[in-house]
Scaffold this motif. Structure first.
Motif, PDB file in Angstrom:
ATOM      1  N   THR A 169     -11.638  10.949  -8.907  1.00 51.49           N
ATOM      2  CA  THR A 169     -11.591  10.392  -7.381  1.00 51.49           C
ATOM      3  C   THR A 169     -10.029   9.975  -7.246  1.00 51.49           C
ATOM      4  OG1 THR A 169     -12.220   8.215  -8.218  1.00 51.49           O
ATOM      5  CG2 THR A 169     -13.998   9.764  -7.404  1.00 51.49           C
ATOM      6  N   GLN A 170      -9.743   9.656  -6.218  1.00 48.47           N
ATOM      7  CA  GLN A 170      -8.270   9.099  -5.946  1.00 48.47           C
ATOM      8  C   GLN A 170      -8.145   7.585  -6.634  1.00 48.47           C
ATOM      9  OE1 GLN A 170      -5.711  11.066  -5.088  1.00 48.47           O
ATOM     10  NE2 GLN A 170      -4.160   9.250  -4.949  1.00 48.47           N
ATOM     11  N   PRO A 171      -7.439   7.140  -7.254  1.00 50.10           N
ATOM     12  CA  PRO A 171      -7.459   5.903  -7.532  1.00 50.10           C
ATOM     13  C   PRO A 171      -7.033   5.209  -6.313  1.00 50.10           C
ATOM     14  CG  PRO A 171      -5.435   6.996  -8.335  1.00 50.10           C
ATOM     15  CD  PRO A 171      -6.432   8.124  -7.881  1.00 50.10           C
ATOM     16  N   PRO A 172      -7.262   3.914  -6.178  1.00 50.54           N
ATOM     17  CA  PRO A 172      -6.986   2.959  -5.039  1.00 50.54           C
ATOM     18  C   PRO A 172      -5.527   2.499  -5.207  1.00 50.54           C
ATOM     19  CG  PRO A 172      -8.458   1.712  -6.661  1.00 50.54           C
ATOM     20  CD  PRO A 172      -8.354   3.158  -7.175  1.00 50.54           C
ATOM     21  N   LEU A 176      -3.805  -5.733   4.698  1.00 51.79           N
ATOM     22  CA  LEU A 176      -4.977  -5.386   4.606  1.00 51.79           C
ATOM     23  C   LEU A 176      -5.838  -5.410   3.067  1.00 51.79           C
ATOM     24  CD1 LEU A 176      -5.867  -2.568   7.094  1.00 51.79           C
ATOM     25  CD2 LEU A 176      -5.830  -5.184   7.477  1.00 51.79           C
ATOM     26  N   VAL A 177      -6.477  -6.195   2.956  1.00 53.80           N
ATOM     27  CA  VAL A 177      -7.282  -6.161   1.430  1.00 53.80           C
ATOM     28  C   VAL A 177      -8.776  -5.802   1.466  1.00 53.80           C
ATOM     29  CG1 VAL A 177      -7.726  -7.584  -0.505  1.00 53.80           C
ATOM     30  CG2 VAL A 177      -5.587  -7.969   0.715  1.00 53.80           C
ATOM     31  N   ARG A 178      -9.188  -4.934   0.795  1.00 54.44           N
ATOM     32  CA  ARG A 178     -10.763  -4.569   0.600  1.00 54.44           C
ATOM     33  C   ARG A 178     -11.252  -4.968  -0.611  1.00 54.44           C
ATOM     34  NH1 ARG A 178     -12.412   1.635   0.926  1.00 54.44           N
ATOM     35  NH2 ARG A 178     -11.086   1.620  -0.906  1.00 54.44           N
ATOM     36  N   PRO A 227       0.718  -1.215   0.044  1.00 53.63           N
ATOM     37  CA  PRO A 227      -0.138  -0.092   0.026  1.00 53.63           C
ATOM     38  C   PRO A 227       0.874   1.131  -0.074  1.00 53.63           C
ATOM     39  CG  PRO A 227       0.194  -1.056   2.094  1.00 53.63           C
ATOM     40  CD  PRO A 227       0.585  -2.006   1.393  1.00 53.63           C
ATOM     41  N   ARG A 228       0.126   2.195  -0.407  1.00 48.89           N
ATOM     42  CA  ARG A 228       0.754   3.746  -0.452  1.00 48.89           C
ATOM     43  C   ARG A 228       1.091   4.131   1.146  1.00 48.89           C
ATOM     44  NH1 ARG A 228      -2.181   6.721  -5.301  1.00 48.89           N
ATOM     45  NH2 ARG A 228      -1.500   5.264  -7.061  1.00 48.89           N
ATOM     46  N   LEU A 229       0.330   3.774   1.907  1.00 50.08           N
ATOM     47  CA  LEU A 229       0.336   4.256   3.435  1.00 50.08           C
ATOM     48  C   LEU A 229       0.614   3.066   4.108  1.00 50.08           C
ATOM     49  CD1 LEU A 229      -2.198   7.307   3.410  1.00 50.08           C
ATOM     50  CD2 LEU A 229       0.214   7.294   3.237  1.00 50.08           C
ATOM     51  N   PRO A 230       1.089   3.027   5.268  1.00 49.50           N
ATOM     52  CA  PRO A 230       1.157   1.823   6.114  1.00 49.50           C
ATOM     53  C   PRO A 230      -0.209   1.063   6.408  1.00 49.50           C
ATOM     54  CG  PRO A 230       2.432   3.658   7.044  1.00 49.50           C
ATOM     55  CD  PRO A 230       1.529   4.099   5.790  1.00 49.50           C
ATOM     56  N   ASN A 231      -1.316   2.173   6.911  1.00 51.15           N
ATOM     57  CA  ASN A 231      -2.603   1.319   7.244  1.00 51.15           C
ATOM     58  C   ASN A 231      -3.497   1.161   6.119  1.00 51.15           C
ATOM     59  OD1 ASN A 231      -1.496   0.735   9.726  1.00 51.15           O
ATOM     60  ND2 ASN A 231      -2.377   2.642  10.389  1.00 51.15           N
ATOM     61  N   GLU A 232      -3.218   1.636   4.762  1.00 50.90           N
ATOM     62  CA  GLU A 232      -4.163   1.603   3.682  1.00 50.90           C
ATOM     63  C   GLU A 232      -4.531   0.279   3.164  1.00 50.90           C
ATOM     64  OE1 GLU A 232      -4.857   3.539  -0.657  1.00 50.90           O
ATOM     65  OE2 GLU A 232      -2.786   4.053   0.863  1.00 50.90           O
ATOM     66  N   PRO A 233      -5.614  -0.352   2.946  1.00 48.12           N
ATOM     67  CA  PRO A 233      -5.712  -1.354   2.408  1.00 48.12           C
ATOM     68  C   PRO A 233      -5.424  -1.698   0.925  1.00 48.12           C
ATOM     69  CG  PRO A 233      -7.971  -0.519   2.636  1.00 48.12           C
ATOM     70  CD  PRO A 233      -6.873   0.491   3.371  1.00 48.12           C
ATOM     71  N   ILE A 234      -5.393  -2.712   0.422  1.00 47.82           N
ATOM     72  CA  ILE A 234      -5.148  -2.922  -1.028  1.00 47.82           C
ATOM     73  C   ILE A 234      -6.612  -3.295  -1.759  1.00 47.82           C
ATOM     74  CG2 ILE A 234      -4.179  -4.519  -2.913  1.00 47.82           C
ATOM     75  CD1 ILE A 234      -2.219  -2.922  -1.331  1.00 47.82           C
ATOM     76  N   THR A 235      -6.862  -2.606  -2.600  1.00 45.31           N
ATOM     77  CA  THR A 235      -8.011  -2.703  -3.090  1.00 45.31           C
ATOM     78  C   THR A 235      -8.187  -3.530  -4.300  1.00 45.31           C
ATOM     79  OG1 THR A 235      -8.557  -0.475  -2.654  1.00 45.31           O
ATOM     80  CG2 THR A 235     -10.232  -1.370  -4.089  1.00 45.31           C
ATOM     81  N   ILE A 236      -9.077  -4.627  -4.465  1.00 42.99           N
ATOM     82  CA  ILE A 236      -9.256  -5.367  -5.778  1.00 42.99           C
ATOM     83  C   ILE A 236     -10.754  -5.765  -5.801  1.00 42.99           C
ATOM     84  CG2 ILE A 236      -9.087  -7.468  -3.990  1.00 42.99           C
ATOM     85  CD1 ILE A 236      -7.761  -8.942  -6.252  1.00 42.99           C
ATOM     86  N   GLN A 237     -11.164  -6.254  -6.964  1.00 44.37           N
ATOM     87  CA  GLN A 237     -12.529  -6.645  -7.138  1.00 44.37           C
ATOM     88  C   GLN A 237     -12.920  -8.060  -6.901  1.00 44.37           C
ATOM     89  OE1 GLN A 237     -13.487  -5.938 -11.413  1.00 44.37           O
ATOM     90  NE2 GLN A 237     -13.100  -3.659 -11.229  1.00 44.37           N
ATOM     91  N   PHE A 250     -11.154 -13.556  -3.186  1.00 46.43           N
ATOM     92  CA  PHE A 250     -12.027 -12.902  -2.177  1.00 46.43           C
ATOM     93  C   PHE A 250     -13.260 -12.932  -2.955  1.00 46.43           C
ATOM     94  CE2 PHE A 250      -7.513 -11.534  -1.629  1.00 46.43           C
ATOM     95  CZ  PHE A 250      -7.334 -11.558  -0.056  1.00 46.43           C
ATOM     96  N   PRO A 251     -13.737 -13.915  -2.846  1.00 49.79           N
ATOM     97  CA  PRO A 251     -15.166 -13.883  -3.527  1.00 49.79           C
ATOM     98  C   PRO A 251     -16.309 -12.779  -2.934  1.00 49.79           C
ATOM     99  CG  PRO A 251     -15.113 -15.917  -2.208  1.00 49.79           C
ATOM    100  CD  PRO A 251     -13.929 -15.012  -1.968  1.00 49.79           C
ATOM    101  N   GLY A 252     -16.316 -12.690  -1.733  1.00 49.84           N
ATOM    102  CA  GLY A 252     -17.201 -11.858  -1.250  1.00 49.84           C
ATOM    103  C   GLY A 252     -16.692 -10.322  -1.163  1.00 49.84           C
ATOM    104  N   SER A 253     -17.540  -9.461  -0.940  1.00 45.49           N
ATOM    105  CA  SER A 253     -16.991  -8.067  -0.501  1.00 45.49           C
ATOM    106  C   SER A 253     -16.836  -7.499   0.824  1.00 45.49           C
ATOM    107  CB  SER A 253     -17.976  -7.108  -1.048  1.00 45.49           C
ATOM    108  OG  SER A 253     -19.416  -7.196  -0.454  1.00 45.49           O
ATOM    109  N   GLY A 254     -15.842  -6.997   1.311  1.00 49.56           N
ATOM    110  CA  GLY A 254     -15.617  -6.737   2.649  1.00 49.56           C
ATOM    111  C   GLY A 254     -14.004  -6.644   2.985  1.00 49.56           C
ATOM    112  N   ALA A 255     -13.605  -6.386   4.040  1.00 50.95           N
ATOM    113  CA  ALA A 255     -12.309  -5.997   4.490  1.00 50.95           C
ATOM    114  C   ALA A 255     -11.748  -7.501   4.900  1.00 50.95           C
ATOM    115  CB  ALA A 255     -12.129  -5.043   5.511  1.00 50.95           C
TER     116      ALA A 255
END
Length: 1093
Positions: free
Chosen positions: A1070-1073, A1045-1047, A930-940, A1014-1019
């Motif tokens: 918007t800010q890209p993930p 962390l992955v979202r 991640p770009r920040l220490p506590n920022e999650p990785i975003t994935i579909q 990660f079939p379902g949505s969530g953290a």
């Protein structure tokens, strides 16, 4: 030559002690400093080229905060500056527990020189020593920032800054050994090599040679070679020579590059001597890596050697290339035949020495023609009268004896004995006895005795024994020691076979050598005494019935007051022998105490005091004399604090807690750090807690609970102090967990004693017998105590699991420390077995199953005492089991007595509690980051996350001393917190199946990939845990554990966000993930963050 004088305000000189090659220059005026630094680098390059200074002086990295060039001295045998090599921890780059390694540490430590002698250092620095990089002046920065800083120096127009940047690359590689950074750095170095001058090229060459283990991490090998190889077409022969050496240094990654092969062959015909030497160096490197190159260059080298136009010096440099031609049997045979012809055609001394040694190296590497090489060396030993040839032949024979002792036969041994008997030279005698001693100490000696049933077969061995016996009477001590060592090995390997030598003769020879070598005050006599004492230890281990006399001889010689070094070695040998047979040293306690009194009067006998104290503690384990504490503690007021601490540590390791507590109490007021104070205070509290357990008697008295309560209070205080002594550099994880386990063990024993006493204080009711008549089990009459005992079993089972976890986390522990942990685990299993057998009346198998058979081969008196307690308890259980009903008063009393016997054995703290002789740690890097220490990785949610795991194994101390890392097991788990589907506000948490892989590290680096869905949505939280697998297949839970962390987002949510962005136009962006690597889908660039390391 005119000398350049610098004004005092511009130069500050620093002395680095003896052996330093110069002073460090710190330039305060930056413009003038850089100009002068450039001139000094050129001057130093010229001095190095003519041999005036060491090459290491050219490549010293500057320290932080100096504006100009800082030429820090470097030790000859390491690449570290002297300031780093002399760190307080004693282990460069690694964290060590409260004491650095030392030469001798009691019964389990240093067998007569197996460990180097420690240098003296202040004790308050070494107790909790650990290297702190920030103390060296280096600011902590991530890999990208460090690389940009060095790139800025490479782009500078001043040669001083360029050289400074180049020589700092090896430290960058050691700190961040990851392929992306190393690939980028080597490409930058290749550009410097291509456009720079010869001195910069030389710096790049040295950096490449220092970073050899990182070369296989270069991703763009073609581009790197292309940039560097362009210099081979230069008109400057020195530039071509440096390029050839660079190609040879990277031969491991380009073994089959035909253009490099062609350039080497062409340069061998050059008329420039520097280029030819570089070509020879490169040819040797490529011949070791490439089979095709070795096969193609063999004939050319042979023609050059046999050619009349080739100088003799060049021939001597060309011949060693043949030692690398062992890729197949045909090539090795052809190379050996050519070497044999060269030995016959060129009998000159220098050429013949190189030829014979090369043939030996070739035979040892190819494992072919070793018997023929032995015969060839024996032939030159017999026929060639030159001493240099005989000396080289003996050295090569010793090498082959170590490499392949199984190919030696009795004929070769007899031939060597004949040569020794016919020569009048002591040097030949000494070398031959060294070869025979090496052979007699291997497994082949036992094979000779096994196959030599007839006297004809034993005749060569008897001749060897007579030769060794005659050498024992030689007036030269080192030769007599070699003869005694060979005779000892033969006597131990014979196992009762007749070799024509009596055991008494060997003992007399060793006693004479002990007296003669200990009374001489010279370095040669010290080495001889070390060799003799090693023979004494081996003889006592192989033939224990000779130990009493040899121990008496050692003690008598110690009382004769030889030199301090000799007396220390004698006492070390005495401890080593008595550790295997402790009953022999118990009667020597008065003599050892008197010697300690005399040695304590001198303030310069620190090592001798430590060894004598170790012997006293070992002799006092059974005697328990009351004078030991007074005699040990009183003379320590005027003794060096480091020596005092070592004595206290030995007392803790050998169960003399009363002495240890008194020393720790006096020592904690003399340290300069609060962490050191808490460390010593914790050791004192633990020692006092263990001393409280010594008041337990054989029959469980009423004060058992009071003794355990006092011990628990002391141990809890010690645990708190150990926690306060922990630092980020030295977290003391093993020490705190070991102390916590000891506290919980005592707590469970206290609960067990309370349960046993409850049967006496609150017996079953009068109608319990009548109730039991109608039940199927006798336990119904005392169901209350049965339930309490079951809870005790659960507590003990929890302790067993925790001891197992502690065992698996101690990868760097010595075998004695691991046995200590396993013995305490076995004590818990013993109590479980007794409860199940006597109280619960369950069938738990045979009596001996609860004691591991692998622990019967123990190495210390404390371990023997604990095993003896186990055996006595099991014997008593066997006697009580069939005489009385379960849960009776007799059974409960037997259980209490067994627990008391286990607690009465003094706790001996393991060596790993104080010392870490090897250090192994793993660092992990996860990408995408991640770009920040506590920022999650975003994935579909419809995509897979490609997780890349990279790691580096950091080693310190003596590498592979106890065990080595074979593979690294990585386990990935993911847990998802899905969004609530109802209005109750609860969050549903699901865990995916874990994935695991085993990766074999290469040059201490490993990497692998995982695909996560990660079939379902969530953290989600992804956890990666690393474990180490050693050569025996055992898994060690060394860690570390990394999390990310992955979202995961639904496709509908992503499409909605995309439509809003399109509707908003440029202002609605918007800010890209955070960037991810997903499959399927278009690949995106991945930014790997190394800043966490």
């Amino acid at each position: 030559m005119r000398c350049l004088a610098l004004p005092p305000h511009l130069v500050s000189a620093r002395s680095d002690g003896p052996g330093a090659w110069g002073a460090a220059l710190c330039f305060r005026s930056r413009p003038f400093g850089h100009a002068l630094a450039s001139q000094l680098i050129v001057v130093r390059g010229l001095l190095w080229s003519i041999g005036c200074i060491q090459p290491a002086a050219l490549f010293s990295a500057p320290t932080q905060g100096q504006s100009g060039l800082a030429l820090a001295p470097r030790l000859p045998d390491s690449g570290l500056p002297a300031s780093e090599c002399l760190s307080a921890s004693g282990l460069p780059g690694g964290n060590v527990p409260p004491c650095g390694p030392e030469a001798f540490d009691g019964a389990g430590g240093g067998l007569l020189g197996r460990s180097p002698r420690p240098r003296q250092r202040p004790y308050n620095m070494a107790l909790l020593g650990g290297r702190n990089d920030s103390a060296l002046g280096e600011q902590e920065m991530d890999a990208n920032s460090a690389l940009m800083e060095l790139d800025k120096g490479l782009r500078s127009g001043k040669i001083g800054e360029q050289c400074e940047a180049v020589v700092r690359f090896p430290s960058l590689f050691e700190k961040y050994p990851f392929p992306i950074l190393i690939n980028s750095a080597f490409l930058k170095l290749a550009d410097v090599f291509r456009v720079g001058n010869n001195f910069l090229r030389l710096c790049v060459l040295k950096v490449t040679q220092q970073s050899e283990k990182h070369l296989d991490k270069i991703l763009n090998v073609d581009e790197f070679v292309k940039r560097a190889f362009s210099v081979i077409h230069s008109n400057d022969p020195v530039a071509r020579a440096i390029t050839l050496r660079l190609l040879g240094s990277i031969a491991c990654i380009i073994p089959e590059r035909k253009n490099a092969h062609h350039s080497i062959r062409e340069s061998l015909d050059s008329h420039d001597g520097v280029e030819v030497e570089a070509a020879v160096f490169a040819a040797a490197k490529f011949a070791a890596q490439s089979r095709d190159f070795a096969a193609g260059i063999c004939n050319k080298i042979g023609e050059m050697i046999q050619g009349l136009a080739t100088p003799v010096e060049l021939k001597i440099h060309l011949i060693p290339i043949f030692q690398h031609m062992h890729h197949d049997a045909a090539m090795a045979t052809a190379a050996r035949q050519l070497l044999t012809e060269l030995a016959m055609a060129y009998p000159a001394l220098r050429v013949l020495l190189v030829t014979l040694h090369t043939a030996t190296q070739l035979a040892a590497a190819a494992l072919l023609d070793i018997p023929q090489q032995i015969q060839l060396l024996l032939k030159y030993m017999h026929s060639d009268p030159r001493h240099a040839i005989k000396r080289l032949a003996l050295q090569d024979l010793n090498l082959l004896a170590k490499k392949a002792p199984h190919v030696w036969g009795l004929q070769e041994v007899q031939a060597l004995c004949t040569i020794v008997a016919d020569t009048p030279y002591d040097g030949v005698h000494l070398g031959a006895m060294a070869v025979l001693g090496t052979l007699s100490g291997t497994v082949i000696a036992q094979h000779w005795f096994l196959q030599g049933g007839a006297k004809v077969a034993l005749a060569p061995l008897q001749e060897l024994a007579r030769l060794a016996q005659s050498c024992c009477q030689h007036d030269r001590l080192v030769l007599a020691a070699c003869g005694a060592s060979t005779l000892t090995n033969l006597l131990v390997a014979a196992q009762g076979a007749d070799i024509g030598v009596l055991e008494l003769d060997v003992v007399c020879a060793l006693e004479s050598l002990i007296i003669a070598s200990s009374m001489e005050q010279s370095e040669g006599a010290s080495r001889t005494l070390k060799m003799v004492l090693q023979s004494v230890v081996r003889l006592c281990a192989g033939l224990p019935h000779l130990g009493q006399r040899l121990l008496a001889s050692l003690l008598a010689q110690m009382q004769a007051e030889p030199g301090e070094a000799a007396c220390t070695q004698l006492c070390q040998a005495l401890v080593q022998v008595s550790d295997r047979t402790p009953a022999l040293v118990h009667g020597m306690l008065p003599e050892l105490l008197e010697m300690y009194r005399k040695a304590s009067r001198s303030t310069e006998r620190g090592p001798l005091l430590v060894v004598l104290a170790s012997a006293i503690f070992m002799a006092n384990q059974k005697v328990q004399s009351m004078d030991v504490k007074r005699i040990i503690v009183e003379p320590l007021d005027n003794t060096c604090g480091w020596t005092v601490y070592r004595i206290a540590r030995q007392a803790s390791r050998m169960g003399s807690h009363e002495v240890a507590a008194a020393i720790y109490a006096n020592l904690r007021a003399h340290v300069a750090s609060e962490h050191l104070y808490f460390w010593l205070n914790g050791l004192q509290e633990l020692a006092q807690g263990e001393q409280a357990l010594m008041n337990l008697s054989g029959e469980p008295p009423a004060n058992c609970l009071s003794c355990l309560a006092e011990a628990l209070v002391r141990c809890q205080r010690g645990m708190a102090s150990l926690t306060a002594a922990s630092t980020p550099q030295n977290p003391l994880n093993f020490q705190c967990e070991y102390a916590k386990l000891r506290i919980d063990t005592l707590q469970v024993f206290s609960q067990l004693f309370a349960t046993c006493n409850s049967l006496r204080s609150n017996p079953p009711p009068a109608i319990a017998a009548a109730l039991a008549l109608g039940a199927t089990s006798d336990l119904d009459s005392c169901s209350r105590i049965a339930g309490q005992m079951k809870r005790c079993i659960e507590e003990y089972q929890g302790l067993v699991r925790r001891y197992c976890d502690l065992y698996q986390s101690a990868f760097d522990a010595d075998p004695g420390s691991l046995r200590n942990i396993k013995l305490h685990q076995q004590s818990c299993l013993l109590i479980i077995y007794i409860i199940e057998t006597l109280i619960l009346n369950q069938d738990t198998g045979s009596i001996g199953d609860c004691v591991d058979g692998g622990l019967r081969q123990v190495g210390s008196e404390a371990e023997r005492s604990l095993l003896t307690a186990f055996q006595q308890s099991l014997q008593e259980v066997q006697n009580v089991q069939h005489k009385y009903p379960p849960a009776s008063y007799q059974c409960v009393s037997c259980l209490a007595r067994a627990a008391t016997m286990v607690l009465q054995v003094p706790l001996c703290l393991p060596r790993f509690f104080f010392q870490k002789l090897q250090s192994t740690s793993i660092k992990l890097a996860l990408s995408p980051a991640p770009r920040l220490p506590n920022e999650p990785i975003t994935i579909q949610s419809s995509q897979l996350l490609a997780l890349k795991v990279e790691g580096v194994i950091q080693l310190a101390g003596r590498r592979g001393l106890f065990r080595q890392v074979q593979t690294v097991r990585l386990v990935v788990t993911a847990s998802t917190q899905a969004r609530p589907s109802t209005n109750n506000g609860k969050v549903a948490e699901s865990t995916f199946p874990e994935q695991s892989q085993e990766v074999a590290p290469h040059n201490d680096y490993f990497s692998t990939h995982f695909l996560l869905a990660f079939p379902g949505s969530g953290a989600s939280t992804v956890t990666v845990e690393a474990s180490v697998v050693d050569g025996d297949g055992a898994v060690w839970r060394t860690g570390p554990r990394s999390m990310m962390l992955v979202r995961s987002l639904d496709d509908s949510y992503t499409q909605g966000q995309g439509s809003q962005t399109q509707a908003g136009g440029p202002s609605g962006r918007t800010q890209p993930p955070a960037q991810t690597r997903a499959i399927p889908g278009p690949s995106t660039s991945t930014s790997v963050g190394y800043g966490r390391f």
